[in-house]
Design a protein around this motif. Sequence first.
Motif, PDB file in Angstrom:
ATOM      1  N   LEU A 235       1.096  -2.420  10.134  1.00  0.00           N
ATOM      2  CA  LEU A 235       2.092  -1.639  10.868  1.00  0.00           C
ATOM      3  C   LEU A 235       2.330  -2.259  12.240  1.00  0.00           C
ATOM      4  O   LEU A 235       1.384  -2.627  12.946  1.00  0.00           O
ATOM      5  N   PHE A 236       3.604  -2.348  12.628  1.00  0.00           N
ATOM      6  CA  PHE A 236       3.995  -2.797  13.959  1.00  0.00           C
ATOM      7  C   PHE A 236       4.923  -1.772  14.582  1.00  0.00           C
ATOM      8  O   PHE A 236       5.787  -1.205  13.893  1.00  0.00           O
ATOM      9  N   GLY A 237       4.785  -1.554  15.868  1.00  0.00           N
ATOM     10  CA  GLY A 237       5.728  -0.719  16.585  1.00  0.00           C
ATOM     11  C   GLY A 237       6.876  -1.551  17.120  1.00  0.00           C
ATOM     12  O   GLY A 237       6.667  -2.647  17.633  1.00  0.00           O
ATOM     13  N   ARG A 238       8.076  -1.042  16.995  1.00  0.00           N
ATOM     14  CA  ARG A 238       9.228  -1.723  17.585  1.00  0.00           C
ATOM     15  C   ARG A 238       9.511  -1.201  18.982  1.00  0.00           C
ATOM     16  O   ARG A 238      10.312  -1.777  19.719  1.00  0.00           O
ATOM     17  N   THR A 239       8.887  -0.089  19.322  1.00  0.00           N
ATOM     18  CA  THR A 239       8.980   0.462  20.674  1.00  0.00           C
ATOM     19  C   THR A 239       7.573   0.739  21.174  1.00  0.00           C
ATOM     20  O   THR A 239       6.649   0.991  20.384  1.00  0.00           O
TER      21      THR A 239
END
Length: 534
Positions: A272-276
């Motif tokens: 999982l990666f956050g874009r914000t």
Amino acid sequence: MQSPKRLRNAQTQHGDALSVDVENIFLHRFMLSTNSTLGSNTNEQDQPSKCVWFPDDTTADPTDHTDPPILLLEEPLEVAHLPEKRKAKNSEDESNAKKVKLDSNGLKTKRPGFNEERYEETSYYFENGLRKVYPYFFTFTTFAKGRWVDEKILDVFVREFRAAPPEEYERSLEAGKLTVNYEKVPKDYKIKHNDLLANVVHRHEVPVTSQPIKVVYMDKDIVVVNKPASIPVHPCGRYRHNTVVFILAKEHNLKNLRTIHRLDRLTSGLLLFGRTAEKARELELQIRTRQVQKEYVCRVEGRFPDEIVECNEKIDVVSYKIGVCKVSPKGKDCKTTFQRIGEVGDDSIVLCKPLTGRMHQIRVHLQYLGYPISNDPLYNHEVFGPLKGRGGDIGGITEEQLINNLITIHNAENWLGLEGEQVVKTEIKSELKTTLAVEVPIDTKSPEPVIPATNESINEAATQTCYEEPDRSFDSQKTTSDPHCSECKVNYRDPGPKDLIMFLHAWKYRGVGWEYETELPEWACKTTINYDQL
């Protein structure tokens, strides 16, 4: 010829010293002394040896206790904790810093940190089922440490970095590749507070699988992918462009992603990666407060018990430097539940539910239970004793001895290694038709620049940015070479399946208001899984 023993510190590119892959700590010992040993024995030079990205376990001599290969890195481990607040005293000072180009290839020294230009350093190509990176020039940077102040720069590099012989650093200083505050300095320059040191090196990255990184889910706040085994999450050690964050940026235009959690390089599955920043903090908090339920599948040796097995043994980090853990009463609280859900021959497919998130938790607990992951190159190894660490038994040796033994075999976590001590007679992959069989010993009184003043032996690297496909085969026009780069003379064996895959997969993650799942890997699908148990 036996190479002299040398030590060095580890270095990462992402700012997390605790996540260093084992294989990124050690590399070709012979490279450290090519300049001093080559040319001294004609018979040795005439005997080519086979060099490999990964050690060949079938040919390894178990009685060989020589020091492991050493990684050519340019920064000590402390660079991972560079304070971000160090800046020039004012904007005028900043503008007055001369940002000169290096003579032949237009490289600029950079302040520590990350910027968009670094995506364009090089590009990919596919070969033999592997994703490869064209060699490229890279600038390692670090601010001066307090203990270096008032010491000569050459003395500091020889003592602190030790990734190359003193002659190499002296030659780099003479050539203007090793600079201070963007300026060429003499070898007797004394380091001052807040000096910015930069060193340009020619980088060769390790190949990874060519399997694509599949996007499981994506919206404006989050990106969820299925990471193939063998690809590190972020830059560290020998990996930079061959990492998830670089591949997503260069091929999917997914840049500036926030890392929420990590997976080991050899582990596949949900990432999982956050874009914000807000979303990243939200999910990080859920993971930290144990609101996220994680399910992994693995394949272990032997028939795992029928009942659900719970392991509550504490785990302690034996060595952060080489990334090894073991069960220990002085470790941190840890809990994992295991359940057999299928079989493949003599192996069992096991569902794993870690309730905590310690380093190598699943792998260490399975080792302790006596059911290590079948192809785990670290925790399923006799270096942990005849019982391979079952029940915490490491053969009666101390932790210090265990670490020394791990280093000696340089086998854990696919450590990079060589099958020989000599430089291979090989051609550089370029249209230059230049054969570098051996390197001429350095004349320390008249050091030659590492980067020549002409473009006759170095050409521009191809760059690859958003949405660009890798080359389907090697293109000699897109590579670079450096006549003083030891790795340019090495003929590598491509890593095989055993070097790329470990039977551990992050299958399902479920948090507050969200749930993601990947398809099972091939090694877990060669059996009938009892889904009624799930």
